[in-house]
Design an enzyme around this catalytic site. Structure first.
Site, PDB file in Angstrom:
ATOM      1  N   GLU A 124      -1.814  -5.874  -3.843  1.00  0.00           N
ATOM      2  CA  GLU A 124      -2.426  -5.441  -2.587  1.00  0.00           C
ATOM      3  C   GLU A 124      -3.847  -5.994  -2.480  1.00  0.00           C
ATOM      4  OE1 GLU A 124      -3.583  -1.134  -0.538  1.00  0.00           O
ATOM      5  OE2 GLU A 124      -3.254  -1.295  -2.694  1.00  0.00           O
TER       6      GLU A 124
ATOM      7  N   ASN B  26      27.572 -22.578  -4.683  1.00  0.00           N
ATOM      8  CA  ASN B  26      28.383 -23.801  -4.596  1.00  0.00           C
ATOM      9  C   ASN B  26      27.899 -24.709  -3.475  1.00  0.00           C
ATOM     10  OD1 ASN B  26      30.045 -23.287  -6.725  1.00  0.00           O
ATOM     11  ND2 ASN B  26      31.954 -23.406  -5.569  1.00  0.00           N
TER      12      ASN B  26
ATOM     13  N   HIS C 166       0.837  -1.202   0.000  1.00  0.00           N
ATOM     14  CA  HIS C 166       0.000   0.000   0.000  1.00  0.00           C
ATOM     15  C   HIS C 166       0.876   1.259   0.000  1.00  0.00           C
ATOM     16  CE1 HIS C 166      -3.557   2.430   0.675  1.00  0.00           C
ATOM     17  NE2 HIS C 166      -2.915   3.056   1.647  1.00  0.00           N
TER      18      HIS C 166
END
Length: 689
Positions: free
Chosen positions: A67, A426, A45
Site C-alpha cells: 500500500e 496448450n 488498504h
C-alpha cells in the site's frame, strides 16, 4: 467471535485478491492509469484492515508495505516500473497462499516462502523514494490528532444519545465505589469499512482487556452483531483507566477513524434528558418538513424509495446441496402421487394436483437458479496465468474473454477450471507462434486467444480458440501410427475431426521435447475425462496456420433434468431431452447398410442407427415391421437409437450409480420413477462409440 467471521474474511479476501490481479493486469498495460492505481491502493488498504481485525499480522504487514509503495506512485513521488509490477504480482500470489494457509491451518505464517524478503524489498523501494516511505503519514498522525479532535467534539455534546435509566445510574454508582469512572465513548469507523461488527468486537475486547465494563450501547449489541448501524457506535463504560489510556487503546484498533471520550455523571445526564422531554411539542410540529413537492426532505425520501437495492446473502454450499436433494425427493413424491391417481382413476383432486405441479415446477426453477453462478468465477483466474506463461515463453498474447456472465451449475464451476487451464496452456505453447515466426507468416506479431461462453438450448458452450499454427494432421497421424493406434490405410481415410480426437488419448503428445508446460500427453486426456464425467462433450476444429477452436458442451445442471422415457422389452430407460433432436417411426425397408453400418436417410441426411437391445446385449424378440427411433444430436453429429416404445417425457432426479459401476460407460446414472421402479439414464455421448 474470530471463528464466526473467518469464513466471511476468507471469501471477501479472495474477491479482493482476484480483483487485485485484474487491476495489476490493467496497470501493466497502462502504467499511467491513476484510477486503477487508486483502486488497487483502496483494495490493499481494505485487505490490510481486515487482516488486522482478524489479527493476521504478517498479512497485514505485507499489505501495508504494498500500500505504501502504491501511495508513493499515486502521489507522483515514484515511477511504476516493470520490476515493481512484478513484485506486486508476487505479493498478490503470496497473499493468496496466506489465505489458503488461513483456510487450512488458521495461520498466515508460510514456512516455505520468503515473505520477509519480499517485505524487505518493498521497504528498500520505499527507501529510494523522495517521500522516504512515509506514505501512511495520515495513519501515523491519526493517534496524535484523535485526542485533540475528541476534546473539541466534547464541547459539542450537550447530552448523550443513550437513554439513562435509574438502573444504569445504580450500576455506575456501585462501580464508582470500587474506584471505577464512568465514561461516554463514541467510536467512529472509517466509511467503507468491511466487517464492521468484527471491528466493534475488537473495540469491546480492548475495553474488557483493560478491566473495563460496557454498561450500555447504542445501537444494541444485537444490532451491532447484525451490522445494523452506519459508522459510529455510542457506549457507556466504567473503567479504572484514565481518558488518555482508553483513547490510545481504542484508536489502535484497525479502521477506527476517531474516538470521543469524556467522563460523565449519569445523574446529570438524566436530568438533561428529562428537561429535553419537557419542551412543548408544538415547537416540533412547527419545524416538521412540508409535504409539498418542493420540500428537499420529501424529494430525498422519494429518491430513496425509487432506488432498487439488490441484497445478497452468502450461503454454505452444503445447504444448497441439501436443498437440491430435498427438491429432488419432492419431484419423485409428486411423480408417485400422479401414478397412484392414474392407477385408481381419482378425478376429484385434479385441480389440486395441477396446482401442486405448478408450485413444484416454480420451486424447482428457483432452486436451479440459486445454484447457478456466473462463469466469471472460473474465467477471472486465467488472465494472470496467461500473462505469466506468455512472458515465460517470450510470446506476446492478446487474451480476450467473452460471455463471462453466462451462468452454469456451481458443480461445474468447481470442476471445469482444470480443463480450461490445460486448453489455454496448450494454446500458448502449441498454438501461438513466436513473434518472429508470426511476422514471417504475415500475421500480426501479437497472437490472440479467445475464451468464451454462451448458452445453447439446455447446454453451456465453452470455447477456447487461437489464431496460431493450428493442428498438424500429418504429424498427429504419424504419431498414432507409431503407437499402433491406427494403421496407415485407416489414417488416410479418417476425416480431420477424428484424427484430431486422437490427441485426447492418454499419453498422446506431438511435442518432441518435454517442458514444464507440456509434452507429457496428460493435459488433453484430463480435458476429455473431466468433461465426460460432467456428462458433456468436447470437439476440435483446426486449420493449419489459421488456428484451433476447442468446444466444450455441458448440460445446464446435473441434478434434475427432463428426459424421454423409452422401453425395450419390459425395461425402462431415460434419454435426456437436451440431447434429442427428434423422434420418428421407421419400417424395416427404411434401413440401409453403408460400410457395414445400418443407416436411415431423413430429409436427405444419412443418419447411422443402433438398436438399443443389441448395444446393451438384451435378449429381444423378432423385430416388428415398424420401429421407434430417437434421433440424438451430439455437437454436429447425429445418430438414431431404435427402441420398442416411447413412453413420454418426465422430470427425473439423477442418482449416481456409485463407484461399483463407474466403468459402465453406457449409463450416466439412474432415476426413481413415479411407480417406484428404476430407470437407467443412457449416456448418449458414449452409447454410439
Amino acid at each position: 467471535m474470530r471463528d464466526e467471521y473467518l469464513g466471511v474474511f476468507i471469501d471477501e479476501s479472495r474477491e479482493a485478491i482476484q480483483r487485485m490481479n485484474d487491476i495489476l493486469l490493467e496497470v501493466e498495460q497502462d502504467p499511467e492509469n491513476m484510477e486503477a492505481i487508486n483502486e488497487l491502493f483502496r483494495i490493499l488498504h481494505t485487505l490490510k484492515g481486515m487482516a488486522g481485525t482478524m489479527e493476521f499480522n504478517t498479512m497485514m504487514t505485507l499489505c501495508h508495505r504494498m500500500e505504501n509503495v502504491l501511495d508513493e506512485i499515486r502521489n507522483g513521488r515514484m515511477k511504476l516500473t516493470e520490476d515493481i509490477i512484478d513484485k506486486l504480482f508476487k505479493g498478490a500470489d503470496i497473499l493468496d497462499q496466506m489465505l489458503n494457509m488461513i483456510a487450512e491451518e488458521g495461520t498466515d505464517e508460510l514456512t516455505d516462502v520468503d515473505v520477509e524478503g519480499l517485505i524487505g524489498h518493498f521497504e528498500s523501494i520505499l527507501g529510494q523514494s523522495p517521500g522516504g516511505g512515509k506514505a501512511s503519514g495520515k495513519e501515523e498522525k491519526r493517534e496524535e490528532s484523535v485526542e485533540e479532535e475528541g476534546e473539541s467534539k466534547e464541547e459539542e455534546e450537550e447530552s448523550l444519545p443513550i437513554e439513562v435509566t435509574d438502573e444504569l445510574i445504580h450500576v455506575a454508582k456501585e462501580a464508582e465505589k470500587k474506584g471505577f469512572k464512568t465514561y461516554y465513548i463514541k467510536v467512529f469507523l472509517k466509511e467503507g469499512t468491511q466487517l464492521k461488527a468484527a471491528r466493534m468486537y475488537l473495540v469491546f475486547h480492548k475495553i474488557e482487556d483493560m478491566g473495563g465494563e460496557i454498561l450500555r450501547t447504542n445501537p444494541s449489541v444485537e444490532d451491532i452483531e447484525d451490522e445494523k448501524f452506519d459508522w459510529d457506535v455510542d457506549l457507556i463504560v466504567v473503567a479504572k483507566q484514565d481518558t488518555e489510556k482508553l483513547l490510545k487503546a481504542l484508536s489502535s484498533v484497525s479502521d477506527v477513524d476517531r474516538v470521543i471520550i469524556k467522563e460523565v455523571s449519569l445523574e446529570e445526564v438524566k436530568k438533561q434528558q428529562e428537561k429535553k422531554e419537557e419542551k412543548p411539542k408544538e415547537i416540533e410540529t412547527k419545524k416538521a418538513p412540508s409535504s409539498s413537492p418542493a420540500s428537499p426532505a420529501t424529494s430525498k425520501d422519494h429518491d430513496k424509495k425509487k432506488k432498487k437495492i439488490t441484497q445478497t446473502v452468502r450461503v454454505d454450499i452444503e445447504k444448497l446441496d441439501t436443498l437440491m436433494n430435498l427438491m429432488g425427493e419432492l419431484v419423485i413424491a409428486r411423480s408417485r402421487i400422479v401414478e397412484t391417481l392414474k392407477k385408481y382413476n381419482i378425478k376429484e383432486i385434479d385441480e389440486s394436483l395441477a396446482q401442486l405441479s405448478r408450485i413444484t415446477l416454480d420451486l424447482q426453477n428457483i432452486v436451479m437458479k440459486i445454484r447457478m453462478v456466473p462463469i466469471a468465477y472460473v474465467f477471472n483466474r486465467f488472465p494472470r496465468m496467461v500473462r505469466d506463461l506468455a512472458k515465460q515463453m517470450n510470446k506476446e498474447v492478446n487474451f480476450i474473454i467473452k460471455g463471462e456472465d453466462t451462468e452454469l451449475d456451481r458443480t461445474f464451476v468447481e470442476e471445469i477450471g482444470d480443463p480450461i487451464l490445460h486448453l489455454l496452456r496448450n494454446a500458448i505453447d502449441h498454438g501461438i507462434e513466436s513473434k518472429e515466426e508470426r511476422i514471417a507468416k504475415g500475421k500480426p506479431p501479437v497472437g490472440t486467444i479467445v475464451l468464451s461462453a454462451r448458452h445453447e438450448g439446455n447446454n453451456v458452450v465453452i470455447e477456447v480458440s487461437d489464431d496460431g499454427r493450428g493442428l498438424d494432421r500429418e504429424k498427429i497421424a504419424r504419431k498414432a501410427i507409431e503407437r499402433g493406434l491406427i494403421d496407415e490405410t485407416r489414417a488416410a481415410t479418417l476425416p480431420d475431426e477424428e484424427i484430431f480426437q486422437l490427441i485426447f488419448l492418454p499419453g498422446f503428445s506431438t511435442k518432441d521435447q518435454v517442458t514444464e508446460v507440456s509434452g507429457r500427453g496428460v493435459g488433453m486426456d484430463v480435458v476429455k475425462n473431466v468433461v465426460e464425467s460432467l456428462k458433456g462433450s468436447v470437439s476440435i476444429e483446426s486449420q493449419k496456420d489459421k488456428g484451433t477452436r476447442v468446444t466444450i458442451r455441458l448440460p445446464l445442471t446435473l441434478a434434475i433434468i427432463q428426459a424421454l422415457l423409452v422401453k425395450v422389452n419390459d425395461l425402462v430407460y431415460a434419454i435426456p431431452i437436451a440431447s434429442i433432436d427428434s423422434t420418428l417411426k421407421i419400417t424395416k425397408d427404411d434401413i440401409q447398410v453403408v460400410q457395414d453400418q445400418e443407416v436411415v436417410v431423413i430429409r436427405q441426411e444419412v443418419i447411422p442407427i443402433i438398436k438399443l437391445w443389441e448395444t446393451l446385449q438384451i435378449p429381444h424378440d423378432e423385430e416388428s415391421e415398424s420401429m421407434n427411433v430417437v434421433i440424438i444430436r451430439i455437437g454436429n453429429k447425429k445418430y438414431g437409437v431404435v427402441v420398442d416404445t416411447l413412453i413420454g417425457q418426465d422430470d427425473i432426479v439423477i442418482k449416481s450409480l456409485g463407484k461399483l459401476f463407474r466403468d459402465v460407460k453406457e449409463f450416466s446414472g439412474g432415476a426413481v420413477l413415479g411407480d417406484g421402479s428404476i430407470a437407467l439414464i443412457l449416456d448418449v455421448t458414449n452409447l454410439a462409440v
